[in-house]
Design a protein around this motif. Sequence first.
Motif, PDB file in Angstrom:
ATOM      1  N   ALA A 142      43.212  33.127  48.214  1.00  0.00           N
ATOM      2  CA  ALA A 142      42.603  33.147  47.155  1.00  0.00           C
ATOM      3  C   ALA A 142      42.356  34.495  46.885  1.00  0.00           C
ATOM      4  CB  ALA A 142      41.196  32.728  47.361  1.00  0.00           C
ATOM      5  N   HIS A 143      42.816  34.703  45.144  1.00  0.00           N
ATOM      6  CA  HIS A 143      42.526  35.640  44.081  1.00  0.00           C
ATOM      7  C   HIS A 143      41.817  35.776  43.656  1.00  0.00           C
ATOM      8  CE1 HIS A 143      44.405  39.732  43.305  1.00  0.00           C
ATOM      9  NE2 HIS A 143      44.853  39.387  41.965  1.00  0.00           N
ATOM     10  N   ASN A 144      40.880  36.674  43.537  1.00  0.00           N
ATOM     11  CA  ASN A 144      40.067  36.708  42.915  1.00  0.00           C
ATOM     12  C   ASN A 144      40.357  37.892  41.908  1.00  0.00           C
ATOM     13  OD1 ASN A 144      37.863  35.677  43.655  1.00  0.00           O
ATOM     14  ND2 ASN A 144      36.405  37.139  44.596  1.00  0.00           N
ATOM     15  N   PHE A 145      40.830  37.570  40.323  1.00  0.00           N
ATOM     16  CA  PHE A 145      41.230  38.295  39.627  1.00  0.00           C
ATOM     17  C   PHE A 145      40.970  38.979  38.586  1.00  0.00           C
ATOM     18  CE2 PHE A 145      39.449  35.226  36.162  1.00  0.00           C
ATOM     19  CZ  PHE A 145      39.672  33.688  36.615  1.00  0.00           C
ATOM     20  N   ALA A 146      41.295  40.410  38.196  1.00  0.00           N
ATOM     21  CA  ALA A 146      40.117  41.475  37.204  1.00  0.00           C
ATOM     22  C   ALA A 146      39.911  40.810  35.603  1.00  0.00           C
ATOM     23  CB  ALA A 146      41.491  42.626  37.482  1.00  0.00           C
ATOM     24  N   GLY A 147      41.353  39.768  34.834  1.00  0.00           N
ATOM     25  CA  GLY A 147      40.858  39.057  33.699  1.00  0.00           C
ATOM     26  C   GLY A 147      40.207  38.465  33.200  1.00  0.00           C
ATOM     27  N   LYS A 148      39.830  38.413  31.750  1.00  0.00           N
ATOM     28  CA  LYS A 148      38.706  37.539  31.264  1.00  0.00           C
ATOM     29  C   LYS A 148      39.166  36.012  30.932  1.00  0.00           C
ATOM     30  CE  LYS A 148      35.444  37.066  28.090  1.00  0.00           C
ATOM     31  NZ  LYS A 148      34.511  36.692  28.425  1.00  0.00           N
ATOM     32  N   TYR A 149      38.161  34.965  31.818  1.00  0.00           N
ATOM     33  CA  TYR A 149      38.798  33.432  32.145  1.00  0.00           C
ATOM     34  C   TYR A 149      37.604  32.526  31.011  1.00  0.00           C
ATOM     35  CZ  TYR A 149      38.320  28.828  33.609  1.00  0.00           C
ATOM     36  OH  TYR A 149      38.817  27.663  33.216  1.00  0.00           O
ATOM     37  N   LEU A 150      38.880  32.388  29.992  1.00  0.00           N
ATOM     38  CA  LEU A 150      38.207  31.070  29.154  1.00  0.00           C
ATOM     39  C   LEU A 150      38.981  30.129  29.503  1.00  0.00           C
ATOM     40  CD1 LEU A 150      39.672  33.668  26.013  1.00  0.00           C
ATOM     41  CD2 LEU A 150      36.955  33.538  27.598  1.00  0.00           C
TER      42      LEU A 150
END
Length: 271
Positions: A245-253
């Motif tokens: 599982a990769h916790n991403f850095a971007g903004k989720y929409l």
Amino acid sequence: MIKQAIIPLAGQGTRLLPLTSVFAKELLPINGRPGVEYILNECIEAGIKEIIFIISQKKLMIKKYFYSDTFYKNIIKKKKDSKVIEEYKKILKYKKMIKFVYQNKPKGTGDAVLKTKKYIKDKYFLMLLPDDLIMKYNCSKSMISAHKKYKSSVMASMNVKKKTVSRWGIYNLSKKISKNNFLIKEVVEKPSIKNAPSNKAVIGRYILPKTIFKKLLHQKPGKGGEIHITDAIQSLINENEKFIAHNFAGKYLDCGTMNGFIKSNIEIGKL
Ligand code: G1P
């Protein structure tokens, strides 16, 4: 190397009714661009060379969007509008990369993936769910780096509010590998609050192994009578396939629900 991406686009979009009764949700404009273009740009920037669209007969308008050559050519012939020429060039660039396959019955994401079986060439491929936009940082790109580093399958992930767990695939980790990467022990599709193993959700970006097709061939319908990719992933985990599982850095929409869709327009406008 991850060179191919698949995008399931045959969903009916019931969460976005009435907007989706005659219109494909992935073509709905988000700040002046069809949502699917954000997804395509993410793929291209991440080094993807071929993209497989899984559509249905009911969503042929998606194919039409990329095959409107006569329409563009006629306009350009009459008036050499540089803006139109630019748009047409972009469409041509996308079109060159896209292949279409069909899923005419909405039997779930797992079933959609299975439709791409004979086109996948390498050991691993990327899947993006178009309801999930991730802005500012390229999530696919950082997942591909994680895949290379850990030689494993990867899923994008994010902590969600406990009361919303039944909206997502929820996983339990067995080990923290680094600040943003975790080894997955178990993943459950849309559990009730009571049965959720955590509040860690899977978001719509996956690097999947080709071996998933073998599981999907025999996958029984799960939650809501659909064939879920989550259940096939769990079968692979049971056989010791490494999933991170990769916790991403971007903004989720979240563009798949009406509230989320409205919010996405406002948020992207601000970026
Ligand atoms: C799908 C997956 C789910 C995942 C979600 C992310 O659900 O089945 O596991 O958490 O995407 O957006 P859907 O949005 O199709 O209901």
